[in-house]
Design a protein around this motif. Structure first.
Motif, PDB file in Angstrom:
ATOM      1  N   ILE A  21       0.843  -1.204   0.000  1.00  0.00           N
ATOM      2  CA  ILE A  21       0.000   0.000   0.000  1.00  0.00           C
ATOM      3  C   ILE A  21       0.871   1.244   0.000  1.00  0.00           C
ATOM      4  N   ASP A  22       1.907   1.234   0.814  1.00  0.00           N
ATOM      5  CA  ASP A  22       2.791   2.394   0.938  1.00  0.00           C
ATOM      6  C   ASP A  22       3.516   2.701  -0.369  1.00  0.00           C
ATOM      7  N   ASN A  23       3.869   1.677  -1.119  1.00  0.00           N
ATOM      8  CA  ASN A  23       4.667   1.859  -2.330  1.00  0.00           C
ATOM      9  C   ASN A  23       3.869   1.774  -3.626  1.00  0.00           C
ATOM     10  N   ALA A  24       2.589   1.482  -3.534  1.00  0.00           N
ATOM     11  CA  ALA A  24       1.785   1.234  -4.728  1.00  0.00           C
ATOM     12  C   ALA A  24       1.651   2.467  -5.610  1.00  0.00           C
ATOM     13  N   GLN A  25       1.637   2.206  -6.910  1.00  0.00           N
ATOM     14  CA  GLN A  25       1.397   3.252  -7.902  1.00  0.00           C
ATOM     15  C   GLN A  25      -0.100   3.367  -8.200  1.00  0.00           C
ATOM     16  N   GLY A  26      -0.885   2.512  -7.599  1.00  0.00           N
ATOM     17  CA  GLY A  26      -2.335   2.503  -7.786  1.00  0.00           C
ATOM     18  C   GLY A  26      -2.909   1.253  -7.155  1.00  0.00           C
ATOM     19  N   LEU A  27      -4.235   1.119  -7.223  1.00  0.00           N
ATOM     20  CA  LEU A  27      -4.894  -0.024  -6.589  1.00  0.00           C
ATOM     21  C   LEU A  27      -4.511  -1.352  -7.243  1.00  0.00           C
ATOM     22  N   LEU A  28      -4.379  -1.362  -8.551  1.00  0.00           N
ATOM     23  CA  LEU A  28      -3.991  -2.602  -9.229  1.00  0.00           C
ATOM     24  C   LEU A  28      -2.591  -3.030  -8.805  1.00  0.00           C
ATOM     25  N   ASP A  29      -1.681  -2.091  -8.744  1.00  0.00           N
ATOM     26  CA  ASP A  29      -0.318  -2.363  -8.283  1.00  0.00           C
ATOM     27  C   ASP A  29      -0.351  -2.930  -6.868  1.00  0.00           C
ATOM     28  N   CYS A  30      -1.135  -2.335  -6.011  1.00  0.00           N
ATOM     29  CA  CYS A  30      -1.279  -2.799  -4.626  1.00  0.00           C
ATOM     30  C   CYS A  30      -1.817  -4.235  -4.602  1.00  0.00           C
ATOM     31  N   ALA A  31      -2.834  -4.492  -5.406  1.00  0.00           N
ATOM     32  CA  ALA A  31      -3.439  -5.826  -5.432  1.00  0.00           C
ATOM     33  C   ALA A  31      -2.445  -6.873  -5.933  1.00  0.00           C
ATOM     34  N   ILE A  32      -1.680  -6.530  -6.960  1.00  0.00           N
ATOM     35  CA  ILE A  32      -0.694  -7.480  -7.491  1.00  0.00           C
ATOM     36  C   ILE A  32       0.344  -7.817  -6.438  1.00  0.00           C
ATOM     37  N   TRP A  33       0.878  -6.807  -5.760  1.00  0.00           N
ATOM     38  CA  TRP A  33       1.881  -7.072  -4.731  1.00  0.00           C
ATOM     39  C   TRP A  33       1.274  -7.760  -3.512  1.00  0.00           C
ATOM     40  N   GLY A  34      -0.003  -7.497  -3.249  1.00  0.00           N
ATOM     41  CA  GLY A  34      -0.693  -8.237  -2.196  1.00  0.00           C
ATOM     42  C   GLY A  34      -0.788  -9.715  -2.530  1.00  0.00           C
ATOM     43  N   LEU A  35      -1.034 -10.018  -3.801  1.00  0.00           N
ATOM     44  CA  LEU A  35      -1.068 -11.415  -4.236  1.00  0.00           C
ATOM     45  C   LEU A  35       0.313 -12.059  -4.156  1.00  0.00           C
ATOM     46  N   VAL A  36       1.355 -11.272  -4.446  1.00  0.00           N
ATOM     47  CA  VAL A  36       2.727 -11.779  -4.277  1.00  0.00           C
ATOM     48  C   VAL A  36       2.949 -12.151  -2.809  1.00  0.00           C
ATOM     49  N   ALA A  37       2.512 -11.291  -1.903  1.00  0.00           N
ATOM     50  CA  ALA A  37       2.651 -11.577  -0.467  1.00  0.00           C
ATOM     51  C   ALA A  37       1.901 -12.851  -0.093  1.00  0.00           C
ATOM     52  N   LEU A  38       0.732 -13.051  -0.675  1.00  0.00           N
ATOM     53  CA  LEU A  38      -0.047 -14.256  -0.415  1.00  0.00           C
ATOM     54  C   LEU A  38       0.729 -15.494  -0.857  1.00  0.00           C
ATOM     55  N   VAL A  39       1.294 -15.446  -2.050  1.00  0.00           N
ATOM     56  CA  VAL A  39       2.063 -16.589  -2.563  1.00  0.00           C
ATOM     57  C   VAL A  39       3.260 -16.879  -1.660  1.00  0.00           C
ATOM     58  N   VAL A  40       3.957 -15.830  -1.235  1.00  0.00           N
ATOM     59  CA  VAL A  40       5.118 -16.022  -0.355  1.00  0.00           C
ATOM     60  C   VAL A  40       4.681 -16.675   0.951  1.00  0.00           C
ATOM     61  N   GLN A  41       3.617 -16.181   1.548  1.00  0.00           N
ATOM     62  CA  GLN A  41       3.170 -16.741   2.829  1.00  0.00           C
ATOM     63  C   GLN A  41       2.698 -18.184   2.685  1.00  0.00           C
ATOM     64  N   MET A  42       2.055 -18.504   1.580  1.00  0.00           N
ATOM     65  CA  MET A  42       1.644 -19.893   1.378  1.00  0.00           C
ATOM     66  C   MET A  42       2.872 -20.784   1.178  1.00  0.00           C
ATOM     67  N   GLY A  43       3.892 -20.238   0.526  1.00  0.00           N
ATOM     68  CA  GLY A  43       5.146 -20.981   0.376  1.00  0.00           C
ATOM     69  C   GLY A  43       5.776 -21.278   1.723  1.00  0.00           C
ATOM     70  N   VAL A  44       5.730 -20.314   2.624  1.00  0.00           N
ATOM     71  CA  VAL A  44       6.267 -20.519   3.977  1.00  0.00           C
ATOM     72  C   VAL A  44       5.479 -21.617   4.683  1.00  0.00           C
ATOM     73  N   TYR A  45       4.160 -21.560   4.580  1.00  0.00           N
ATOM     74  CA  TYR A  45       3.339 -22.587   5.222  1.00  0.00           C
ATOM     75  C   TYR A  45       3.721 -23.980   4.709  1.00  0.00           C
ATOM     76  N   TRP A  46       3.844 -24.122   3.388  1.00  0.00           N
ATOM     77  CA  TRP A  46       4.169 -25.430   2.826  1.00  0.00           C
ATOM     78  C   TRP A  46       5.582 -25.861   3.202  1.00  0.00           C
ATOM     79  N   ALA A  47       6.507 -24.920   3.291  1.00  0.00           N
ATOM     80  CA  ALA A  47       7.874 -25.263   3.712  1.00  0.00           C
ATOM     81  C   ALA A  47       7.883 -25.776   5.152  1.00  0.00           C
ATOM     82  N   VAL A  48       7.101 -25.134   6.011  1.00  0.00           N
ATOM     83  CA  VAL A  48       7.021 -25.589   7.408  1.00  0.00           C
ATOM     84  C   VAL A  48       6.342 -26.953   7.460  1.00  0.00           C
ATOM     85  N   ARG A  49       5.343 -27.172   6.616  1.00  0.00           N
ATOM     86  CA  ARG A  49       4.692 -28.491   6.570  1.00  0.00           C
ATOM     87  C   ARG A  49       5.672 -29.580   6.148  1.00  0.00           C
ATOM     88  N   VAL A  50       6.618 -29.244   5.269  1.00  0.00           N
ATOM     89  CA  VAL A  50       7.640 -30.227   4.869  1.00  0.00           C
ATOM     90  C   VAL A  50       8.549 -30.530   6.059  1.00  0.00           C
TER      91      VAL A  50
END
Length: 133
Positions: A67-96
């Motif tokens: 939100i702080d660095n976004a150039q607009g709402l779409l930019d914010c949403a895309i980076w929010g989705l990146v954060a989601l993917v990263v966090q899900m990756g962490v969850y799966w890594a811990v599950r391993v």
């Protein structure tokens, strides 16, 4: 007074976008886990609250940076989705690393939940710092 609320529209748009991303994150996260976080939390299982709460804060950190660095709402949403993917990756890594994670959380064991929360938070902090594009 009008000058102080001139950004209200943008504020509301970013809050709504963030709320939608958080809701989406919670849905994806809870579908990915083999245990029922909300049901466990309602029953007072602390380990479930630790794991889900840590993960939620860990997602909110990079979302705030987006939100702080976004150039607009779409930019914010895309980076929010990146954060989601990263966090899900962490969850799966811990599950391993801890294949019995869900059973341990259901059993109320705090150590695995704290490790998951800490791993999620560590990734969230690094993810947020990396979003200073």
């Amino acid at each position: 007074m009008l000058a102080s609320i001139s950004g209200l529209g943008a504020f509301l748009a970013y809050v709504a976008t963030a709320a939608a991303l958080v809701a989406g994150y919670l849905v994806v996260y809870m579908l990915a886990t083999a245990h029922d976080e909300i049901g466990l939390i309602r029953r007072g299982v602390t380990s479930a609250a630790i794991a889900l709460g840590g993960s939620l804060v860990a997602f909110a950190l990079p979302l705030a940076a987006a939100i702080d660095n976004a150039q607009g709402l779409l930019d914010c949403a895309i980076w929010g989705l990146v954060a989601l993917v990263v966090q899900m990756g962490v969850y799966w890594a811990v599950r391993v690393a801890l294949p019995d994670l869900s059973r341990q959380i259901e059993a109320g064991e705090n150590a695995p939940a704290i490790f998951l929360a800490a791993a999620s938070l560590a990734a969230g902090v690094v993810n947020a710092a990396a979003m200073t594009y």
